[in-house]
Motif scaffolding. Structure first.
Motif, mmCIF file in Angstrom:
data_model
loop_
_atom_site.group_PDB
_atom_site.id
_atom_site.type_symbol
_atom_site.label_atom_id
_atom_site.label_comp_id
_atom_site.label_asym_id
_atom_site.label_seq_id
_atom_site.Cartn_x
_atom_site.Cartn_y
_atom_site.Cartn_z
ATOM 1 N N ASP A 33 0.847 -1.194 0.000
ATOM 2 C CA ASP A 33 0.000 0.000 0.000
ATOM 3 C C ASP A 33 0.885 1.248 0.000
ATOM 4 O O ASP A 33 1.722 1.425 0.893
ATOM 5 C CB ASP A 33 -0.906 -0.001 1.239
ATOM 6 N N ALA A 34 0.701 2.103 -1.000
ATOM 7 C CA ALA A 34 1.540 3.306 -1.113
ATOM 8 C C ALA A 34 1.439 4.185 0.117
ATOM 9 O O ALA A 34 2.386 4.906 0.460
ATOM 10 C CB ALA A 34 1.146 4.100 -2.362
ATOM 11 N N ALA A 35 0.303 4.146 0.797
ATOM 12 C CA ALA A 35 0.117 4.977 1.986
ATOM 13 C C ALA A 35 1.037 4.560 3.126
ATOM 14 O O ALA A 35 1.273 5.341 4.060
ATOM 15 C CB ALA A 35 -1.347 4.919 2.450
ATOM 16 N N ASP A 36 1.575 3.338 3.068
ATOM 17 C CA ASP A 36 2.439 2.820 4.144
ATOM 18 C C ASP A 36 3.932 3.013 3.853
ATOM 19 O O ASP A 36 4.774 2.598 4.655
ATOM 20 C CB ASP A 36 2.160 1.330 4.367
ATOM 21 N N ILE A 37 4.266 3.621 2.738
ATOM 22 C CA ILE A 37 5.671 3.808 2.374
ATOM 23 C C ILE A 37 6.349 4.775 3.336
ATOM 24 O O ILE A 37 5.818 5.829 3.671
ATOM 25 C CB ILE A 37 5.796 4.332 0.926
ATOM 26 N N VAL A 38 7.536 4.393 3.800
ATOM 27 C CA VAL A 38 8.343 5.226 4.692
ATOM 28 C C VAL A 38 9.581 5.692 3.929
ATOM 29 O O VAL A 38 10.234 4.896 3.255
ATOM 30 C CB VAL A 38 8.776 4.437 5.954
ATOM 31 N N TYR A 39 9.910 6.978 4.048
ATOM 32 C CA TYR A 39 11.097 7.510 3.378
ATOM 33 C C TYR A 39 12.304 7.358 4.303
ATOM 34 O O TYR A 39 12.349 7.938 5.389
ATOM 35 C CB TYR A 39 10.876 8.971 3.004
ATOM 36 N N PRO A 40 13.318 6.569 3.907
ATOM 37 C CA PRO A 40 14.431 6.205 4.799
ATOM 38 C C PRO A 40 15.523 7.273 4.872
ATOM 39 O O PRO A 40 15.780 8.004 3.913
ATOM 40 C CB PRO A 40 14.976 4.926 4.177
ATOM 41 N N MET A 41 16.223 7.313 5.994
ATOM 42 C CA MET A 41 17.333 8.244 6.186
ATOM 43 C C MET A 41 18.544 7.859 5.333
ATOM 44 O O MET A 41 19.476 8.649 5.168
ATOM 45 C CB MET A 41 17.733 8.289 7.660
ATOM 46 N N GLU A 42 18.520 6.654 4.769
ATOM 47 C CA GLU A 42 19.615 6.237 3.887
ATOM 48 C C GLU A 42 19.724 7.113 2.639
ATOM 49 O O GLU A 42 20.720 7.033 1.910
ATOM 50 C CB GLU A 42 19.430 4.777 3.484
ATOM 51 N N LEU A 43 18.726 7.940 2.388
ATOM 52 C CA LEU A 43 18.823 8.906 1.298
ATOM 53 C C LEU A 43 20.019 9.833 1.513
ATOM 54 O O LEU A 43 20.715 10.209 0.561
ATOM 55 C CB LEU A 43 17.531 9.724 1.197
ATOM 56 N N PHE A 44 20.275 10.183 2.775
ATOM 57 C CA PHE A 44 21.425 11.051 3.088
ATOM 58 C C PHE A 44 22.743 10.285 2.959
ATOM 59 O O PHE A 44 23.774 10.861 2.599
ATOM 60 C CB PHE A 44 21.288 11.620 4.502
ATOM 61 N N LEU A 45 22.720 9.004 3.238
ATOM 62 C CA LEU A 45 23.913 8.177 3.072
ATOM 63 C C LEU A 45 24.292 8.124 1.590
ATOM 64 O O LEU A 45 25.471 8.261 1.231
ATOM 65 C CB LEU A 45 23.647 6.766 3.601
ATOM 66 N N GLY A 46 23.285 7.962 0.744
ATOM 67 C CA GLY A 46 23.531 7.974 -0.695
ATOM 68 C C GLY A 46 24.083 9.309 -1.161
ATOM 69 O O GLY A 46 24.990 9.363 -2.000
ATOM 70 N N ALA A 47 23.555 10.399 -0.605
ATOM 71 C CA ALA A 47 24.016 11.740 -0.971
ATOM 72 C C ALA A 47 25.483 11.938 -0.590
ATOM 73 O O ALA A 47 26.255 12.556 -1.335
ATOM 74 C CB ALA A 47 23.146 12.796 -0.292
ATOM 75 N N ALA A 48 25.882 11.412 0.568
ATOM 76 C CA ALA A 48 27.272 11.551 1.024
ATOM 77 C C ALA A 48 28.229 10.850 0.078
ATOM 78 O O ALA A 48 29.299 11.385 -0.272
ATOM 79 C CB ALA A 48 27.414 10.975 2.435
#
Length: 447
Positions: free
Chosen positions: A402-417
């Motif tokens: 369910d798209a409503a249950d999607i959580v945006y992970p902090m690993e996005l910042f790890l990828g940016a680094a």
């Protein structure tokens, strides 16, 4: 535009135009870059494909429009007309979002995603011609190597000031509890601002004297000029500068479209106005001091430390995930420290690479070279960054149906680094050439 007394000093009226169009333009882009994403995620669907499509198509249309706008600016010898009237129309395209239906049923999600993406593309076309093409050509006209780090860093601060205006004044109309009427008010108010700014600009802005129409080549040749292999070969350092900015922008695009939901949803910080305000103010003030030092001591000393600081900042923000539900004060403190490093570096990078890029633009080609800037600073980052983000988000949400249950992970910042560190490669090349080129341009100014 006449300069005031003193090497590198710009007249007050010039600074008024820089700040007016720099700030209002960034307010409009702030709505497009951050709040359209939030609108899509909160009111249409949280599925990352929708945000990726919106950002990618917007970048494609923005790039094509800048190529067209840059050619028109040089072929007509005019900037003011495209800037001022473009801002008026730009505001109207933002207001149109107040008409979009919200909270659709499942069978109407895809049509609405397509509608919002299409509307975003129209808004990007107008904004790119007026801001990315015409305004940036005008800034190149009125600045030189003695003041460009300062001018470009001031312009780089504008997104933060724009965020402060939008965030403090209107963010309450867009958060998780926002109603349909709240979103309509948001789009109407934020659309009025660019339109009024364009009208004010008609009274205070002036094109630089001596700019003449350049129709030596065909429109098609001008349109593709900055992307032609022979042009790239003749201006290699210009593209190396843009490559450094491109990598930094890719890193930024990995998390920026999810930033508000990362802070509010993933970290659980509901009262985030003060922390974000601290990040913005400290980053802006610090970047001004650093930009002044760059103009005084030379940009070559700042490339490596800046890039490393940006990567460290993203890592610090990522580490905040381990404090969720444990120590809220420490969590906010870590967010502030990491945010100042990450956001501050994104501002300083503009003063480094964009100012260096302007130094390499041949005279008379200011408009034509805005297209390649859009390809490398907007198109590529706004396609690659969101795709990396989508990959990270999908990986962190395996098994979620369910798209409503999607959580945006902090690993996005790890990828940016990780991505940010790749900017060290073009930085090394630019750093080795920058001092010699800067000194040569300064001698030309003094003569």
């Amino acid at each position: 535009m006449a300069k005031s007394k003193g090497a590198g000093a710009l007249a007050g009226r010039t600074w008024m135009s820089i700040i007016l169009f720099g700030l209002i333009g960034q307010i409009a882009w702030m709505v497009e870059n951050m709040y359209f994403s939030r609108f899509m995620q909160n009111e249409i669907t949280r599925a990352p494909y929708a945000t990726t499509l919106m950002v990618a198509f917007s970048a494609i249309f923005a790039t094509l429009s800048t190529l067209i706008g840059g050619a028109l600016c040089d072929r007509t010898g005019k900037r003011k007309m495209f800037i001022c009237w473009g801002y008026v129309i730009w505001g109207l395209t933002i207001m149109m979002f107040a008409l979009v239906p919200m909270q659709p049923s499942a069978d109407k999600v895809l049509p609405l995603v397509i509608l919002v993406v299409a509307m975003d593309c129209v808004m990007s076309v107008i904004g790119s011609i007026s801001n990315d093409a015409a305004f940036n050509a005008w800034v190149t006209d009125i600045s030189d190597t003695s003041n460009r780090a300062r001018v470009d860093t001031v312009l780089a601060i504008m997104p933060l000031l724009a965020l402060a205006v939008v965030f403090v004044g209107f963010d309450g109309l867009t958060n998780a509890s926002a109603t349909t009427d709240d979103w309509k008010k948001f789009f109407l108010i934020l659309g009025i601002i660019p339109s009024i700014g364009g009208l004010i600009g008609l009274l205070i802005m002036k094109d630089k004297k001596g700019i003449t129409a350049n129709k030596e080549n065909s429109f098609l040749s001008d349109f593709t000029y900055s992307l032609q292999p022979k042009v790239i070969k003749q201006n290699k350092m210009l593209y190396v500068c843009l490559a450094g900015n491109m990598i930094s922008a890719v890193a930024y695009q990995i998390y920026v479209n999810y930033l508000f939901n990362l802070i509010e949803g993933t970290l659980g910080i509901t009262d985030y106005i003060i922390p974000v305000a601290i990040i913005m103010v400290v980053s802006a003030v610090a970047s001004v001091f650093v930009s002044s030092a760059m103009d005084k001591y030379g940009k070559k000393h700042f490339y490596f430390p800046t890039i490393i600081a940006g990567a460290v900042g993203s890592l610090v923000i990522w580490s905040a995930k381990f404090l969720v539900g444990k120590d809220e004060k420490l969590l906010i403190g870590v967010l502030i420290i990491g945010g100042i490093l990450a956001i501050g570096v994104s501002l300083i990078m503009a003063g480094l690479f964009t100012a260096s890029y302007r130094d390499y633009i041949p005279k008379g080609k200011e408009g034509l070279f805005q297209g390649c800037r859009m390809v490398m600073y907007v198109l590529v980052p706004m396609i690659i960054g969101p795709l990396i983000a989508q990959t990270i988000i999908n990986s962190a949400n395996k098994g979620v149906t369910d798209a409503a249950d999607i959580v945006y992970p902090m690993e996005l910042f790890l990828g940016a680094a990780v991505v940010m560190l790749f900017a060290l490669i073009p930085a090394g090349i630019v750093r080795n050439k920058q001092a010699e080129h800067h000194n040569r341009l300064m001698k030309e100014i003094e003569e």
